[in-house]
Structures are given as structure tokens and as C-alpha cells.
Design an enzyme around this catalytic site. Structure first.
Site, PDB file in Angstrom:
ATOM      1  N   HIS A 320       0.801  -1.225   0.000  1.00  0.00           N
ATOM      2  CA  HIS A 320       0.000   0.000   0.000  1.00  0.00           C
ATOM      3  C   HIS A 320       0.827   1.265   0.000  1.00  0.00           C
ATOM      4  O   HIS A 320       0.293   2.350  -0.267  1.00  0.00           O
ATOM      5  CB  HIS A 320      -0.966   0.006   1.191  1.00  0.00           C
ATOM      6  CG  HIS A 320      -2.150  -0.872   0.974  1.00  0.00           C
ATOM      7  ND1 HIS A 320      -2.113  -2.223   1.187  1.00  0.00           N
ATOM      8  CD2 HIS A 320      -3.391  -0.587   0.531  1.00  0.00           C
ATOM      9  CE1 HIS A 320      -3.288  -2.739   0.893  1.00  0.00           C
ATOM     10  NE2 HIS A 320      -4.089  -1.770   0.483  1.00  0.00           N
ATOM     11  N   GLY A 321       2.100   1.160   0.304  1.00  0.00           N
ATOM     12  CA  GLY A 321       2.909   2.371   0.252  1.00  0.00           C
ATOM     13  C   GLY A 321       4.280   2.130   0.837  1.00  0.00           C
ATOM     14  O   GLY A 321       4.489   1.213   1.628  1.00  0.00           O
TER      15      GLY A 321
END
Lengths: 465, 375
Positions: A320-321
């Protein structure tokens, strides 16, 4: 470029539609490919090259897998190399910064320069899509794609390029060769697109402004403000992401594609396990198909299953990041899912429904705190303001924040459960709806455009003449 | 057949809307200036390979499309009213209050920064041998709490004023809250603008005269102008709000020489009022021509030797048209724009008095006051 922008809605979309439907079926993929590359290059022209490289790499791997049809060892080598290359691209462009800044914490490496790499938009999505193709070709779930344009269209296809859903090649293999277009599909597509646009522009953007206010000084919120803020974010991220997915699926329909559904009212889940079957479904499917099951899934004993769960959730988190809080967020769900798997789930099934829903929502909402604070200090401060009254329980400002956004939060809640959608569904057969629906659709669209235009309205009050 | 047609209505309407707006974008004449936003609108993007590759071309295109979108202000208005309908009063930065009032919401203010700015000005005053008087004007939202919507963010002007008062101890600090406490029907603030009305400024002038032992002069209402749409109006997007009226009070037989300095350029006028601005939406610049870096006002009928330096923001513009009657020379300096040394001028003119007149929020957030150390 994003869908919820004036350049997309009034320039890119009409141009693409006109070109796409003007050319014969044979040339439609080529139009989509070219337009998709333009779409991608709009934000980061240089990264078109990266996208082309990724297309070529995976195309070549697919062809080689076909050529070496009888040589298992070679096929395995091609697969390993190709997956490694994909992960390397992703790792370099997405995680190099995180890696270096972490290594730099060791005094011996503090001399390292920070790599200044802008994240190529959508790289996490299209890399995963390409890998699904190579892996499924290796597994002989699909045939190698010989046509480079067709394959390029699959990888670069603009509707799902930036924010998913992660479309597996096997799911669209046939549609890429041949698909039908109809007014019925277009109607469904436009309906879904408008629905997604409203979610993103009318709900998510407004909710985001509420969350920004609470997030700005995480240690200074009253308890009420902290809860209003995190609920605003809970709704924001759902409408933002699922709105984008709806727009993607809707656009896909207009161009004749059928993509998988990405969200299924996740906040109505009655367990964390259930939540992850309803949230970002295409990502969960991907990790199950290409990581969890190959690792042995639940077939190799409990200890191994536990380990597999944690591997998958660590990866899901960091996907997600490029920041450690995402890893933490993934592991947080890893723990919850393990606890559910080894007993809690069975008890939840017997518990009153309301309790099960409350439990699920509670942990999902708290998860968003971990998700959205990259700094552990801020995250901690926010948790403290949620559960203590150090800054007071309620203040006039917090009450104003709640009351001026109560209708927004109420509508958000309504559209997080199937009720509103079901109500629209019942109207479909009714007389009058066929006149009313286009009117409502246009009205909703006008409101979205108004909001988009308004966000660029920027009075400069101390201007000098 | 019937069924097919039914299926087409939604997408056809959707595509037609897009086509109509896109066509309008290309066909409608482009404006170069947005009066409500007070800014020049974007030029068409300039093509170059370099701009294409570094992404600035698409950025320019995006701004150009946004700035020249058909029915732009109508859409902004629609969005603003939709927000109101949804109960989101204040999300645009402006509250829609009672009696037609629009109130600018307050940004982050800190009392620490306020005290810091007060100290910087005091240092400057001490260096130049000036005796300072302070007047900080609270914003309309703070003063007119009764007209605010029920739910709103707290206005912190009281804290700012208290902090400034503490930091200015030893100077004359004129608490504007007292001057405005009189319970009467006077409209102190404009409804669509953050400034004080002429009556509000007059109240301020009378309070100042009382504190400084000056004789208040008499002024007559000589002109009124309808159709003033102020900053809060421009920001709100609530286009159906009724405009304000600007009133000009003038001194009988007033004779002034006004010199406006901008950089190296000096222009001289013979009036405190600039009625050409009464033709605009924003009419407040009718007073002393709005924002300028240095404005010198010489009262040709007054030979009392009184000279005053005013460090100020735009709250002073209307006020000074009254105060000018009592001083031989007033030097008005706006630190947002002034970067020329002041010390020499102060000595040359023989100025001994300083008035600091700011909107409280501006003083609390100003970063330009730091320049005083160099002026």
C-alpha cells in the site's frame, strides 16, 4: 490523469470515445493502447518509457514460455527471471527511498544520498497485473499472447491503470480478442461511472477536508474531534477507492470489458476475515493466488499456515505504500486474522450480529489510524486523543465540526450499506424511472462538475493592481 | 424498440452534457481577468518539447482548462449553495450568518506569534524614538457573535487582543472591544466584506481622539454607493447575497495632498477618495486607493505640527480618511509591500508618534513584520 478531473472528463474521455467507436473492431485495441499511454504520460511523460519496458519485458517472457513449451527447466528460469525483474522494477521505483532512508539510520551508512525517485503512478497495479499474466502463462492457465498490441492494451488499459482493480489476465483473455459493445452495457457503464464519480467528488473529497483538519495536529484533538476525524477518514478512503473502482469498471463496460468487482460493502462485514473478502477484492485474490497458495496455504500444518498468513499480510501492508506504517498496518491485520482463524471466528458466528459488526468496525476503524499516519509519534498521539480526554472530551470547535458534517456522515453511512443501492435497484422497473434516471444522472454530474470547478476557484484577496 | 430507447437515455444525456461543455469551452470567448478572484487567469499553454517532458505543459493545460471552464462562476455558486444545503456552512472558508452577513472563518492563530510581532514593532519604535499607540480590530465574526450560525469555529480575537495588550505594556493600547461595546444599531462591519464600515471606522476614530486628547472633527455623509461586493462574498461563492453600501463621509472644505509611493514611483493626488473604484465590485479601495506600500497624506489646512506614522493593513484605509483631519502629515506604511528604509524618512519629517492599526488576525499571523528590523 485522474477520472475526477476536468481534463479527463471533457477532453480525454470524449476524444477516446470518438476515436474508439470510429475505428473498426480490429483497430480498437490499438486506439486503447495509444490513448492509455497518453493517459499515463499526462502526469509523468518520462515514465511512459518505464511502462513500455514493462510491457516488452512481460510480453517477451510470455513468448519465451511458449517457445520453451517442452522444456520445464527453461520455463521455470524464464518465470523466475521475469518475476525477479518485475519485483526489481517495483522495488527500485517504489521502495528505494524507504530502503535507503532506513539503512541511513545506521551511523555507518549515514553518508548515503537520498534517492530522488518520483513514484510512477500505478506501478503497483500494472506490475501485479503483468505478473499475473506471466505466472498464469507458466501454469498454462492461459496461452501466451502473441500480439504485442493486445498485450500492451491489457497492461496499460487506462480504466484500471492507476487505482485498480487488479485485473488478472485470465479474466480478460477472451475479452481482449473479442468483445461486444451495446447500449445496454454502455448504460450500465455510465451509471456505474457516475455513481463512482459522485462517491469520489461529492463524498470522499468533502470527507477528506474534515480528516485533514483533525490530522493536522494529531495531539491536539478533543476526544470527539478525534472520533469524528477517523470516521470521516474511514468513509473517505472507502468512497475514494471504491468510487475509483466503480468508475474503472464503468468505463470498462463502455469499452466492452467486464472487470471483477472490487468492493462489496466492506463496512457491513461481521468479522475481519469477512472484511478482507469485501475490501479491495482483486488485491486479496492476487495475493491468495500467487503468494498464499504457492506457499502452501493451509495445507502444511498450523505453524506453516500462520507463517504464510504473516508473509501475505506483511506484503499486503507494504504494497500500500513505501512507509513502515503500512507494514505495521498489514501485520495488525495478520494478527487479527490469525486470532480469528484459530477460534475467534467460530465464536463470532454464534455471537449476536450487532456485536460481531461492532467488533469488526472497531478494529477496521482503528486500523485506518495506523494506515494514515506515517509517523509513529503522530499515530500514538492520535490514539491517545481517541481514548483519553487529555484535550477535553468535547469543545465548541469539535461540536461545530461534527454538526456541520453530520448530514455528510449520515449520507456516507447510508451509501456504505446496500440499502441505498437496493432502493435504486427497485426503482428500475417502475414507470417514470426511465425519465427520472437521466435527469438525476445529469443533475449528479452537474454537481460533480460544480465541485471540481469550485476546487480550482482560488480568490487572491490581497492582489495588487 | 421501446426498450432499446429507454436504455440509451442516460448515456446519451451524459455524453451530450460533456459535448456541450467541451464545445462551449472552445467556442466561448476567454476572459483574461477574474474580478471575483482578483487574479489574472491562465494563458494558453506554451508548447515546447521541454515543457512536455518535464510535465509542465500538462500542468499549464490543466490550469488553463480550469480557469476558462464555461460557466465557471455559475458552477462555483452552485457548489457553494449545494454545500449550504448539505449543512456544510463554513467549509468554503466563509460562514453564512444571519441578516445577510458573511463571515470569513479564522485560520490558525497563535498568541505567541502575536506577542512576537508586537515586540518587533516595539523594537522598531524604540529605535526611532516613536511613542506607539495600538489599535487591533477584531474580526466581524468575533464582534458580531449574535449573527453567526449556531455551529462555528471559535474566533480567537479576544486571546490575540489580550496577548497583544500584555506584550505592548507601557504603550497606549486602545482596546477596540470597548469602543465597539456600545449597544446600538450601528452597522460596524460590512456584510460581505471583512472591513469596518465608515460608521465603524468613525467609531474607531472617535475612540482614538478621546484616548489621544484630540478634537473630533465633523464629517458629513456626501455620497453613498450601492453594489459593493466584498472579499467574503468573493470567497463564499454565494452569489445571491445582497451587496453592501459604501458611505463616504467627508470633511467640509478638506484640502489634502496624497502622495502614493510604489518602489521608485511617486504619484500625487488631491483627494483621500478614489471614486473610480465605486464602479467595481470591490469598492473598498475608494479609500486611499487600496493597498500601497507607502502613502503620505498632507493636510493643507492644518498647521498644528502633528505628524504620525501608521503601520497598518487595509483596516486603516477608511479610518485614516477621518484621522487625516487632525494631523499635518500622516505617513501610512504597509509592511506587506514596503521594503524601503523608513528611519531616514521618519527623522526628516520629524515624526514622533506611531499608530499601529491592524486587523487582529493579520497581526497575529503576519510574517512581514519581521522586515521592520531592516527598514
Amino acid at each position: 490523469m485522474v477520472f475526477s478531473s476536468l481534463p479527463f472528463l471533457f477532453f480525454f474521455l470524449p476524444a477516446t470515445l470518438i476515436l474508439y467507436f470510429a475505428v473498426p473492431d480490429k483497430a480498437k485495441n490499438a486506439v486503447l493502447l495509444v490513448m492509455s499511454l497518453l493517459f499515463y504520460g499526462y502526469g509523468e511523460p518520462i515514465y511512459i518509457l518505464l511502462m513500455l519496458a514493462s510491457i516488452l519485458l512481460n510480453y517477451a517472457a510470455g513468448r519465451l514460455l511458449g517457445v520453451f513449451d517442452a522444456h520445464e527447466k527453461r520455463r521455470r528460469a524464464v518465470l523466475a527471471l521475469c518475476v525477479a525483474a518485475n519485483l526489481l522494477l517495483l522495488g527500485f521505483f517504489k521502495y528505494a527511498g524507504l530502503f535507503v532512508s532506513t539503512v541511513k539510520l545506521l551511523p555507518a551508512f549515514s553518508f548515503l544520498p537520498d534517492p530522488q525517485i518520483a513514484l510512477p503512478i500505478g506501478i503497483s497495479f500494472y506490475t501485479f497485473q503483468s505478473m499475473s499474466y506471466v505466472i498464469d502463462t507458466y501454469r498454462r492457465n492461459c496461452a501466451p499472447q502473441k500480439n504485442l498490441i493486445t498485450f500492451g492494451t491489457y497492461v496499460a488499459l487506462f480504466p484500471q491503470l492507476i487505482a485498480g482493480p487488479i485485473v488478472r489476465y485470465v479474466d480478460v483473455e477472451k475479452q481482449l480478442q473479442r468483445r461486444t459493445h451495446s447500449w445496454e452495457k454502455t448504460t450500465n457503464g455510465v451509471r456505474l461511472f457516475l455513481f463512482g464519480l459522485c462517491k469520489k467528488v461529492l463524498l470522499a473529497n468533502a470527507l477528506g477536508a474534515v480528516w485533514e483538519q483533525c490530522k493536522a495536529a494529531p495531539g491536539e484533538n478533543t476526544t470527539l474531534a478525534a472520533w469524528v476525524g477517523i470516521f470521516a477518514f474511514t468513509f473517505q478512503i472507502f468512497f475514494d477507492f471504491s468510487g475509483y473502482s466503480d468508475m474503472a469498471v464503468g468505463l470498462g463496460k463502455i469499452f466492452g470489458f467486464e472487470f471483477v468487482r472490487n468492493f462489496n460493502y466492506p463496512y457491513t462485514a461481521d468479522s475481519i476475515t469477512d472484511f478482507w473478502r469485501r475490501w479491495h477484492i482483486s488485491l486479496g485474490t492476487w495475493f491468495r493466488e500467487y503468494v498464499y497458495i504457492p506457499l502452501g496455504g493451509n495445507r502444511k500444518g498450523r505453524a506453516r499456515q500462520c507463517l504464510n498468513i504473516f508473509i501475505v499480510w506483511a506484503l499486503t501492508g507494504i504494497w500500500h505504500g513505501a512507509s513502515w506504517n503500512f507494514l505495521l498496518w498489514g501485520l495488525y491485520f495478520g494478527v487479527l486474522l490469525t486470532v480469528e482463524k484459530f477460534g475467534l471466528l467460530a465464536r463470532l458466528k454464534k455471537a449476536p450480529r450487532a456485536l460481531a459488526h461492532l467488533y469488526t468496525l472497531f478494529f477496521v476503524v482503528l486500523g485506518w489510524v495506523i494506515f494514515d499516519f506515517t509517523s509513529v509519534g503522530d499515530m500514538g498521539a492520535y490514539f491517545v486523543s481517541l481514548f483519553t480526554a487529555g484535550n477535553g472530551l468535547v469543545s465548541g470547535d469539535a461540536l461545530a465540526l461534527l454538526m456541520t458534517h453530520l448530514p455528510l456522515l449520515a449520507v456516507s453511512a447510508l451509501f456504505s450499506v446496500p440499502t441505498a443501492r437496493a432502493a435504486f435497484g427497485r426503482l428500475h422497473g417502475r414507470r417514470g424511472w426511465r425519465f427520472l434516471e437521466p435527469v438525476l444522472g445529469v443533475a449528479a454530474f452537474v454537481l460533480c462538475v460544480a465541485s471540481l470547478v469550485s476546487s480550482t476557484y482560488n480568490p487572491f484577496l490581497y492582489f495588487r493592481f | 424498440m421501446q426498450k432499446k430507447k429507454r436504455a440509451r437515455a442516460l448515456p446519451l444525456c451524459f455524453f451530450l452534457m460533456i459535448a456541450a461543455l467541451t464545445a462551449a469551452f472552445f467556442l466561448l470567448p476567454k476572459q483574461s481577468f477574474a474580478e471575483n478572484e482578483k487574479r489574472v487567469l491562465a494563458e494558453p499553454p506554451q508548447w515546447s518539447w521541454r515543457a512536455l517532458l518535464d510535465g509542465s505543459l500538462t500542468e499549464q493545460a490543466q490550469t488553463y482548462i480550469a480557469d476558462h471552464f464555461p460557466l465557471r462562476e455559475a458552477f462555483v455558486g452552485l457548489d457553494s449553495y449545494a454545500q449550504q444545503l448539505f449543512g456544510r456552512n463554513g467549509d468554503s472558508g466563509v460562514y453564512r450568518g444571519k441578516n445577510g452577513f458573511l463571515f470569513a472563518a479564522q485560520g490558525e492563530v497563535s498568541t505567541r506569534k502575536t506577542a512576537e510581532n508586537v515586540r518587533k514593532i516595539r523594537d522598531f519604535a524604540a529605535r526611532n524614538g516613536l511613542a506607539a499607540t495600538w489599535m487591533l480590530v477584531p474580526c466581524s465574526g468575533y464582534t458580531l457573535g449574535d449573527c453567526l450560525p449556531r455551529f462555528h469555529k471559535t474566533y480567537r480575537d479576544g486571546e490575540i487582543l489580550d496577548a497583544a495588550k500584555d506584550a505592548a505594556e507601557g504603550d497606549t493600547f486602545l482596546d477596540v472591544r470597548d469602543a465597539f461595546a456600545v449597544p446600538d444599531q450601528t452597522q460596524l462591519y460590512y456584510k460581505t466584506d471583512h472591513h469596518l464600515t465608515s460608521k465603524g471606522s468613525l467609531a474607531l476614530y472617535e475612540a482614538y481622539c478621546a484616548a489621544e486628547g484630540l478634537q473630533t472633527q465633523t464629517f458629513t455623509l456626501t455620497q453613498t454607493s450601492d453594489g459593493f461586493y466584498g472579499t467574503a462574498y468573493s470567497k463564499s461563492g454565494l452569489w445571491l447575497t445582497k451587496p453592501d453600501t459604501v458611505e463616504l463621509y467627508t470633511e467640509d472644505g478638506g484640502d489634502y495632498t496624497v502622495t502614493i509611493t510604489e518602489g521608485a514611483q511617486e504619484t500625487t493626488f488631491s483627494s483621500l477618495y478614489f471614486p473610480e473604484h465605486l464602479k467595481d465590485k470591490d469598492q473598498y479601495p475608494v479609500f486611499l486607493d487600496g493597498n500601497h506600500s507607502v502613502v503620505k497624506i498632507v493636510n493643507n489646512r492644518c498647521k498644528n505640527g502633528k505628524k504620525l506614522l501608521i503601520l497598518k493593513d487595509s483596516f486603516a484605509h477608511c479610518f485614516t480618511t477621518f484621522l487625516a483631519a487632525n494631523y499635518e502629515t500622516i505617513l501610512m506604511v504597509d509592511l506587506r509591500y514596503c521594503r524601503t528604509p523608513l528611519t531616514a524618512t521618519i527623522a526628516e519629517e520629524g515624526i514622533r508618534d506611531l499608530l499601529v492599526l491592524y486587523g487582529a488576525e493579520n497581526l497575529a499571523t503576519s510574517t512581514d513584520i519581521a522586515w521592520l528590523a531592516l527598514l
